[in-house]
Motif scaffolding. Sequence first.
Motif: not given
Length: 435
Positions: A124-129, A258-266, A297-310
């Motif tokens: 099943p698809a669930v929000p934590a994924q 940005v991420l920590d101040p906004l509580g984006m721990q995942e 592989n998404p390495s072609w699309t933005t700066a190394p270190g800005a590849v984000l999963t959420t």
Amino acid sequence: MGRSRIAALLCTGALLATGLAMGAAPGVQAAGPAPAAMRPGTHEPGTHEPGAAAAATRAGAPAPAVPAPCVNSPLPYGGQAADVVRIAEQARKQLDLAAVLLRVTVDGKELVTTGLGESMAGVPAVPAQHFRAGAVADAVMGTALLRLVDEGRVRLDDPVSRWLPDLPYAHRITLRMLAASTSGLVDYSTDPAFLAAQEDNPFRQWTSEELVARATGKPLLYAPGANWSRSRANSVILGSALERITGTRLDVLLRQRVLDPLGMQETRAAATPEIPSPVLHAFTTQDGSYEDSTYWNPSWTTAPGAVLTTDICDLARSAAGIGSGALLSSRSRAALLDPGTVGLGGPTSTCPASVCLKNTEATHYGTGVLVVDDWVVQNPSFSGYSAVQAYLPADRLAIAVATTEGRRTPGGNTAELVMTRLAEVLAPGRAPHLG
């Protein structure tokens, strides 16, 4: 503005990247010293997001507490929550989507969070994924840059050559132009040779050196700052500049600013196509057969270190936190929404109408975000994944949607389609006109 123009303004595909930046992006020589190196249950409705805490963080207060787990809202759904889930389920079936994850908050308070469909057969698809955040990285980098402006560390109109002196065109391109996509650099991802290489091997690890060279090795489309066009090279170069400005690795900088101040721990950056567990799997038919594209592989699309999963809860936090400018001064909030792009755009002898797009008061690019009918939006899309974060400041309404493709899913960003249908119910008469 038609759907094709909106899609190009937002991100003609996803802005995804892999690779933890361990210094200046390869191929972008920098000035100055090198940087230092399941199935969840339910919870009580009414969980608040860290909007107020984010504002406190801007003033120097401690970061917000760790958010509650990202899980399904408890049944039964009632009122608007029931309407949201019903509309999303209808859209999932009509668009033949494998999965839909969604979260809606109003003034930081949860209205509904849920997962519909399956991540893969029998799961099943669930929000934590977790899924790829794509162009959300542009919004995060844009807000990080504006925070540095607020601190007096940089000015938006500083030339990139101050930190990257050997980069071609750097003396003519400013930080503002990179963040607002008005640099004039070509978009290497539309080059036929690049597209052929990607199709041949979607698992290829691209280096920043390769990507930057493909953009800077060609003439500018227009004088920097004089027009508007999407170029992924802007993101690659901006990431390197942010590292040089702060002396901090990009993934660390984005988390701190940005991420920590906004509580984006995942929300996390990775050095490989890895996605943290649990994973929302993606599938695509772009090569003719229906196949799992989760780890392309998404390495072609933005700066190394800005590849984000959420996850979907962090996507809603991003929508509200970035869209409201919670971490920014009033002056930087204004720059977030219009860094000078309104009125720019249009075809020239060197830039066709399909590339140089008109930015209007109603629909224009901001600093890493798109403003559409007063909504603040980003909508990543990459190889079977689609997502959208949308925020309506007047109502403090945040909508986050992520979708994955079925065998007969139409092209385009399907999460955007679902979000628009939800907005028509949640903000009658004021849904963003993305089509």
